[in-house]
Design a protein around this motif. Structure first.
Motif, PDB file in Angstrom:
ATOM      1  N   UNK A   7       0.796  -1.328   0.202  1.00  0.00           N
ATOM      2  CA  UNK A   7      -0.296  -0.043  -0.091  1.00  0.00           C
ATOM      3  C   UNK A   7       0.772   0.857  -0.242  1.00  0.00           C
ATOM      4  N   UNK A   8       2.134   1.219   1.066  1.00  0.00           N
ATOM      5  CA  UNK A   8       3.429   2.501   1.135  1.00  0.00           C
ATOM      6  C   UNK A   8       3.300   2.478  -0.715  1.00  0.00           C
ATOM      7  N   UNK A   9       3.922   1.113  -0.860  1.00  0.00           N
ATOM      8  CA  UNK A   9       4.400   1.833  -2.669  1.00  0.00           C
ATOM      9  C   UNK A   9       3.451   1.730  -3.163  1.00  0.00           C
ATOM     10  N   UNK A  10       3.050   1.670  -3.698  1.00  0.00           N
ATOM     11  CA  UNK A  10       0.991   1.985  -4.512  1.00  0.00           C
ATOM     12  C   UNK A  10       0.654   3.717  -3.831  1.00  0.00           C
ATOM     13  N   UNK A  11       0.967   4.129  -2.911  1.00  0.00           N
ATOM     14  CA  UNK A  11       0.933   5.090  -2.236  1.00  0.00           C
ATOM     15  C   UNK A  11       2.421   6.443  -3.240  1.00  0.00           C
ATOM     16  N   UNK A  12       3.031   5.785  -3.150  1.00  0.00           N
ATOM     17  CA  UNK A  12       4.128   6.722  -3.542  1.00  0.00           C
ATOM     18  C   UNK A  12       3.887   6.501  -5.614  1.00  0.00           C
ATOM     19  N   UNK A  13       3.869   5.698  -5.849  1.00  0.00           N
ATOM     20  CA  UNK A  13       3.262   5.458  -7.412  1.00  0.00           C
ATOM     21  C   UNK A  13       2.183   6.429  -7.577  1.00  0.00           C
ATOM     22  N   UNK A  14       1.572   6.517  -6.680  1.00  0.00           N
ATOM     23  CA  UNK A  14       0.286   7.293  -7.171  1.00  0.00           C
ATOM     24  C   UNK A  14       1.033   8.978  -7.364  1.00  0.00           C
ATOM     25  N   UNK A  15       1.745   9.190  -6.079  1.00  0.00           N
ATOM     26  CA  UNK A  15       2.025  10.890  -6.381  1.00  0.00           C
ATOM     27  C   UNK A  15       3.277  11.143  -7.565  1.00  0.00           C
ATOM     28  N   UNK A  16       4.121   9.956  -7.746  1.00  0.00           N
ATOM     29  CA  UNK A  16       4.717  10.314  -9.296  1.00  0.00           C
ATOM     30  C   UNK A  16       3.697  10.290  -9.818  1.00  0.00           C
ATOM     31  N   UNK A  17       3.138   9.230 -10.376  1.00  0.00           N
ATOM     32  CA  UNK A  17       1.704   9.432 -11.935  1.00  0.00           C
ATOM     33  C   UNK A  17       1.379  10.961 -11.239  1.00  0.00           C
ATOM     34  N   UNK A  18       1.056  11.675 -10.390  1.00  0.00           N
ATOM     35  CA  UNK A  18       0.574  13.031 -10.472  1.00  0.00           C
ATOM     36  C   UNK A  18       1.097  14.117 -10.083  1.00  0.00           C
ATOM     37  N   UNK A  19       2.299  13.905 -10.546  1.00  0.00           N
ATOM     38  CA  UNK A  19       3.576  14.957 -10.753  1.00  0.00           C
ATOM     39  C   UNK A  19       4.440  15.814  -9.257  1.00  0.00           C
ATOM     40  N   UNK A  20       3.634  14.688  -8.614  1.00  0.00           N
ATOM     41  CA  UNK A  20       4.398  15.137  -7.227  1.00  0.00           C
ATOM     42  C   UNK A  20       6.198  15.119  -7.253  1.00  0.00           C
ATOM     43  N   UNK A  21       7.040  16.541  -7.389  1.00  0.00           N
ATOM     44  CA  UNK A  21       7.816  16.473  -6.787  1.00  0.00           C
ATOM     45  C   UNK A  21       8.529  16.457  -6.057  1.00  0.00           C
ATOM     46  N   UNK A  22       9.873  16.333  -6.163  1.00  0.00           N
ATOM     47  CA  UNK A  22      10.146  16.302  -4.797  1.00  0.00           C
ATOM     48  C   UNK A  22      11.418  17.808  -4.961  1.00  0.00           C
ATOM     49  N   UNK A  23      11.372  18.205  -3.966  1.00  0.00           N
ATOM     50  CA  UNK A  23      12.442  18.708  -3.435  1.00  0.00           C
ATOM     51  C   UNK A  23      13.482  18.548  -2.568  1.00  0.00           C
ATOM     52  N   UNK A  24      13.940  19.381  -2.783  1.00  0.00           N
ATOM     53  CA  UNK A  24      15.396  19.184  -2.913  1.00  0.00           C
ATOM     54  C   UNK A  24      15.789  19.525  -0.536  1.00  0.00           C
ATOM     55  N   UNK A  25      16.476  18.103  -0.458  1.00  0.00           N
ATOM     56  CA  UNK A  25      16.127  18.245   1.200  1.00  0.00           C
ATOM     57  C   UNK A  25      16.899  19.909   1.649  1.00  0.00           C
ATOM     58  N   UNK A  26      15.855  20.417   3.145  1.00  0.00           N
ATOM     59  CA  UNK A  26      16.493  21.514   3.320  1.00  0.00           C
ATOM     60  C   UNK A  26      16.227  22.374   2.590  1.00  0.00           C
ATOM     61  N   UNK A  27      16.010  22.352   1.847  1.00  0.00           N
ATOM     62  CA  UNK A  27      15.818  23.396   0.745  1.00  0.00           C
ATOM     63  C   UNK A  27      14.483  24.225   1.555  1.00  0.00           C
ATOM     64  N   UNK A  28      14.574  25.947   1.158  1.00  0.00           N
ATOM     65  CA  UNK A  28      13.230  25.914   1.549  1.00  0.00           C
ATOM     66  C   UNK A  28      12.397  25.653   1.168  1.00  0.00           C
TER      67      UNK A  28
END
Length: 94
Positions: A7-28
């Protein structure tokens, strides 16, 4: 029933499909996203708590599932930023 990790992996895959991007850690931007995720987590936990108060099974399930989805993304963000999430979980289980 699938296990929790799937289920956890499916949530992450769903976020990817929705173009949720990861920001650089510790950036504002990363901290703003963490702030948003934690605010959403509080909101959904409150929804679940209100549902429990009023014996509302539908809203309870909705709040709990939404909490899992938000927490999954938050955990992913922390892991990608180098946080030892697994180690922290194991430490509280010891």
């Amino acid at each position: 029933m699938k296990d929790l990790y799937n289920h956890y992996k499916n949530v992450l895959d769903w976020n990817t499909k929705c173009n949720v991007r990861d920001e650089s850690p510790d950036s504002i931007e990363w901290w703003r996203t963490i702030d948003l995720q934690t605010a959403l987590l509080v909101e959904e936990c409150q929804e679940a708590q209100n549902a429990a108060t009023f014996c509302d099974k539908v809203e309870l399930l909705d709040g709990v599932v939404d909490t899992f989805v938000i927490l999954s993304k938050l955990r992913d963000m922390l892991e990608k930023a180098g946080y030892d999430v697994e180690g922290a979980i194991e430490a509280i289980q010891a």
